[in-house]
Design an enzyme around this catalytic site. Sequence first.
Site, PDB file in Angstrom:
ATOM      1  N   GLY A  10      33.942  41.380  53.089  1.00 22.08           N
ATOM      2  CA  GLY A  10      33.534  40.962  54.441  1.00 22.08           C
ATOM      3  C   GLY A  10      32.901  42.071  55.254  1.00 22.08           C
ATOM      4  O   GLY A  10      33.173  42.204  56.454  1.00 22.08           O
ATOM      5  N   PHE A  14      33.114  42.766  62.102  1.00 24.40           N
ATOM      6  CA  PHE A  14      33.331  43.792  63.143  1.00 24.40           C
ATOM      7  C   PHE A  14      34.251  44.897  62.629  1.00 24.40           C
ATOM      8  O   PHE A  14      33.903  46.086  62.656  1.00 24.40           O
ATOM      9  CB  PHE A  14      33.937  43.076  64.364  1.00 24.40           C
ATOM     10  CG  PHE A  14      34.518  43.955  65.431  1.00 24.40           C
ATOM     11  CD1 PHE A  14      33.836  45.061  65.937  1.00 24.40           C
ATOM     12  CD2 PHE A  14      35.768  43.648  65.976  1.00 24.40           C
ATOM     13  CE1 PHE A  14      34.387  45.844  66.949  1.00 24.40           C
ATOM     14  CE2 PHE A  14      36.314  44.420  66.990  1.00 24.40           C
ATOM     15  CZ  PHE A  14      35.636  45.524  67.468  1.00 24.40           C
ATOM     16  N   LYS A  39      22.618  39.773  54.147  1.00 24.07           N
ATOM     17  CA  LYS A  39      23.286  40.554  55.198  1.00 24.07           C
ATOM     18  C   LYS A  39      23.440  42.040  54.846  1.00 24.07           C
ATOM     19  O   LYS A  39      23.656  42.869  55.719  1.00 24.07           O
ATOM     20  CB  LYS A  39      24.663  39.964  55.498  1.00 24.07           C
ATOM     21  CG  LYS A  39      24.575  38.680  56.310  1.00 24.07           C
ATOM     22  CD  LYS A  39      25.881  38.347  57.002  1.00 24.07           C
ATOM     23  CE  LYS A  39      25.687  37.118  57.905  1.00 24.07           C
ATOM     24  NZ  LYS A  39      26.936  36.682  58.515  1.00 24.07           N
ATOM     25  N   ALA A  84      37.990  40.209  54.664  1.00 22.34           N
ATOM     26  CA  ALA A  84      37.280  38.949  54.929  1.00 22.34           C
ATOM     27  C   ALA A  84      38.249  37.791  55.143  1.00 22.34           C
ATOM     28  O   ALA A  84      39.206  37.623  54.386  1.00 22.34           O
ATOM     29  CB  ALA A  84      36.346  38.618  53.763  1.00 22.34           C
ATOM     30  N   SER A  85      38.006  37.018  56.156  1.00 23.45           N
ATOM     31  CA  SER A  85      38.814  35.840  56.478  1.00 23.45           C
ATOM     32  C   SER A  85      38.140  35.174  57.665  1.00 23.45           C
ATOM     33  O   SER A  85      37.560  35.869  58.496  1.00 23.45           O
ATOM     34  CB  SER A  85      40.232  36.292  56.888  1.00 23.45           C
ATOM     35  OG  SER A  85      41.184  35.301  56.659  1.00 23.45           O
ATOM     36  N   TYR A 158      44.332  29.062  62.934  1.00 23.71           N
ATOM     37  CA  TYR A 158      44.082  30.482  62.619  1.00 23.71           C
ATOM     38  C   TYR A 158      45.396  31.223  62.399  1.00 23.71           C
ATOM     39  O   TYR A 158      45.536  31.992  61.444  1.00 23.71           O
ATOM     40  CB  TYR A 158      43.265  31.140  63.747  1.00 23.71           C
ATOM     41  CG  TYR A 158      43.098  32.625  63.529  1.00 23.71           C
ATOM     42  CD1 TYR A 158      42.321  33.108  62.479  1.00 23.71           C
ATOM     43  CD2 TYR A 158      43.744  33.559  64.352  1.00 23.71           C
ATOM     44  CE1 TYR A 158      42.190  34.482  62.243  1.00 23.71           C
ATOM     45  CE2 TYR A 158      43.612  34.927  64.127  1.00 23.71           C
ATOM     46  CZ  TYR A 158      42.835  35.384  63.073  1.00 23.71           C
ATOM     47  OH  TYR A 158      42.711  36.728  62.837  1.00 23.71           O
ATOM     48  N   LYS A 162      46.476  33.116  58.785  1.00 26.33           N
ATOM     49  CA  LYS A 162      46.827  34.514  58.557  1.00 26.33           C
ATOM     50  C   LYS A 162      48.243  34.642  57.989  1.00 26.33           C
ATOM     51  O   LYS A 162      48.500  35.476  57.116  1.00 26.33           O
ATOM     52  CB  LYS A 162      46.705  35.322  59.861  1.00 26.33           C
ATOM     53  CG  LYS A 162      45.308  35.400  60.430  1.00 26.33           C
ATOM     54  CD  LYS A 162      44.265  35.901  59.444  1.00 26.33           C
ATOM     55  CE  LYS A 162      44.368  37.366  59.116  1.00 26.33           C
ATOM     56  NZ  LYS A 162      43.297  37.775  58.146  1.00 26.33           N
TER      57      LYS A 162
HETATM   58  P1  NAP Z   1      34.556  38.950  61.836  1.00 25.97           P
HETATM   59  O1  NAP Z   1      33.654  39.913  62.500  1.00 25.97           O
HETATM   60  O2  NAP Z   1      34.375  37.501  62.090  1.00 25.97           O
HETATM   61  O3  NAP Z   1      34.529  39.230  60.266  1.00 25.97           O
HETATM   62  C1  NAP Z   1      35.030  38.313  59.353  1.00 25.97           C
HETATM   63  C2  NAP Z   1      34.411  38.600  58.006  1.00 25.97           C
HETATM   64  O4  NAP Z   1      34.933  37.653  57.064  1.00 25.97           O
HETATM   65  C3  NAP Z   1      32.885  38.448  58.005  1.00 25.97           C
HETATM   66  O5  NAP Z   1      32.326  39.431  57.188  1.00 25.97           O
HETATM   67  C4  NAP Z   1      32.705  37.065  57.381  1.00 25.97           C
HETATM   68  O6  NAP Z   1      31.445  36.920  56.730  1.00 25.97           O
HETATM   69  C5  NAP Z   1      33.819  37.067  56.368  1.00 25.97           C
HETATM   70  N1  NAP Z   1      34.110  35.714  55.923  1.00 25.97           N
HETATM   71  C6  NAP Z   1      34.589  34.669  56.641  1.00 25.97           C
HETATM   72  N2  NAP Z   1      34.667  33.583  55.870  1.00 25.97           N
HETATM   73  C7  NAP Z   1      34.229  33.947  54.632  1.00 25.97           C
HETATM   74  C8  NAP Z   1      34.047  33.279  53.395  1.00 25.97           C
HETATM   75  N3  NAP Z   1      34.331  31.982  53.230  1.00 25.97           N
HETATM   76  N4  NAP Z   1      33.596  33.986  52.330  1.00 25.97           N
HETATM   77  C9  NAP Z   1      33.288  35.285  52.446  1.00 25.97           C
HETATM   78  N5  NAP Z   1      33.414  35.979  53.597  1.00 25.97           N
HETATM   79  C10 NAP Z   1      33.879  35.309  54.673  1.00 25.97           C
HETATM   80  O7  NAP Z   1      36.069  39.244  62.201  1.00 25.97           O
HETATM   81  P2  NAP Z   1      36.850  40.636  62.388  1.00 25.97           P
HETATM   82  O8  NAP Z   1      37.283  40.660  63.783  1.00 25.97           O
HETATM   83  O9  NAP Z   1      36.094  41.768  61.839  1.00 25.97           O
HETATM   84  O10 NAP Z   1      38.106  40.325  61.466  1.00 25.97           O
HETATM   85  C11 NAP Z   1      38.285  40.981  60.212  1.00 25.97           C
HETATM   86  C12 NAP Z   1      39.696  40.719  59.752  1.00 25.97           C
HETATM   87  O11 NAP Z   1      40.613  41.183  60.735  1.00 25.97           O
HETATM   88  C13 NAP Z   1      40.025  39.243  59.512  1.00 25.97           C
HETATM   89  O12 NAP Z   1      40.898  39.165  58.409  1.00 25.97           O
HETATM   90  C14 NAP Z   1      40.773  38.858  60.783  1.00 25.97           C
HETATM   91  O13 NAP Z   1      41.644  37.758  60.591  1.00 25.97           O
HETATM   92  C15 NAP Z   1      41.532  40.144  61.038  1.00 25.97           C
HETATM   93  N6  NAP Z   1      41.974  40.329  62.422  1.00 25.97           N
HETATM   94  C16 NAP Z   1      41.046  40.376  63.421  1.00 25.97           C
HETATM   95  C17 NAP Z   1      41.491  40.573  64.724  1.00 25.97           C
HETATM   96  C18 NAP Z   1      40.534  40.687  65.876  1.00 25.97           C
HETATM   97  O14 NAP Z   1      40.973  40.656  67.030  1.00 25.97           O
HETATM   98  N7  NAP Z   1      39.228  40.849  65.630  1.00 25.97           N
HETATM   99  C19 NAP Z   1      42.852  40.724  64.993  1.00 25.97           C
HETATM  100  C20 NAP Z   1      43.759  40.669  63.935  1.00 25.97           C
HETATM  101  C21 NAP Z   1      43.295  40.489  62.650  1.00 25.97           C
HETATM  102  P3  NAP Z   1      30.148  36.321  57.488  1.00 25.97           P
HETATM  103  O15 NAP Z   1      29.549  37.472  58.250  1.00 25.97           O
HETATM  104  O16 NAP Z   1      29.291  35.842  56.393  1.00 25.97           O
HETATM  105  O17 NAP Z   1      30.633  35.226  58.400  1.00 25.97           O
END
Ligand code: NAP
Length: 341
Positions: A10, A14, A39, A84-85, A158, A162
Amino acid sequence: MSSDLVLVTGVSGFLAGHVVRDLLGAGYRVRGSVRDARKGGHVRKVLEAHGADTSGLSFVTLDLMSDGGWQEAMAGVDYLVHTASPFVTHIPKDEGEIIRPAVEGTRRALAAALGTGVKRMVVTSSEVAVARGHGKGLGRPLTEADWSDVEAPDMTPYFKSKTLAEREAWAIMERAGRRDDLTVVNPGFILGPLLDADMGTSGAIIHKMMAGKLPGSPDLNFTIVDVRDVAALHVRAMTDPGAFGHRVLASSGSVGMRDIALALAEAFPAYAGKLPTRRLPAFLVRLVGLFDADARASVRSIGLRFEMEHGLAEEMLGRPLIGWREAATAMAQTLLDQQLV
Ligand code: NAP
């Protein structure tokens, strides 16, 4: 410096952007997964714009929902960092749209890693796998022994995704007799600097606040952590024996949305009139929830506050976590720098 190879899933995300930047900076080679091959070029450009040497960066195409390519992607890999999620705040009609990729993606990533001799695995979970479904809280700081209750009525798809994905990760590693080769990072709500103009779900909330799209702040609390800390914890977790077999809770606890608005108004006085510094009663949020999916999802968290034990995270970093004010201000500053508000 290590030249070991790390597979980061992923990398268009971000958090993963920061993880990859740190890994490259530490000399690791990185194989980043994207689900859309186009990408990769963008990710490379963004990292280079932030001074990264991307000569050790390559890409593979993987989808959490498809078996294709996982074994090949793990060839020669020393460490897996699975970030990734689907990260969304809305509530889809079919919760499986979020839960299936989270759980099945975790299964695919770990099964392939176990099958190909990867040394250690780091999985990104969340505070929502620890702290939710306990009603109004447990009356004590949450620890890594706490798990969200997926059957509880306040669990969103969501939150369930998780929790179930993380449970799956531990179960797979235990079955393989390799529990200690896994570390899970459980961040709170991640803020801090964006690397590019893709504000993602985290940025979208601060954006709504800065852009005057919220009429006020309900009694909603966020467990904020800075993306720079979360990225550093993922990198340390690969090799820090203190983290092996642990869940690393990354956040100190709840901060009110209104406190965030007030802090941003102080840091960016030109936006003070737009920021939701007034209190918004819960009944209004419920009303807005009738037609706004984000508000509908957040109604379930109104009034919830908790503290999180974060000693292991600070031990791993060798310093205190970056404070919530700095994390929120840094994100708002990059939204302004990218001319998104
Ligand atoms: P993000 O920017 O939305 O990144 C999510 C990533 O997962 C993207 O690269 C997305 O790819 C990929 N993804 C989603 N569905 C997919 C699929 N079916 N197959 C392959 N790739 C897929 O979110 P983030 O904030 O960086 O979150 C990253 C991780 O941290 C996640 O596990 C999230 O649950 C966890 N997290 C985030 C937060 C927060 O506040 N941001 C807090 C706690 C935990 P695309 O670009 O192609 O969509």
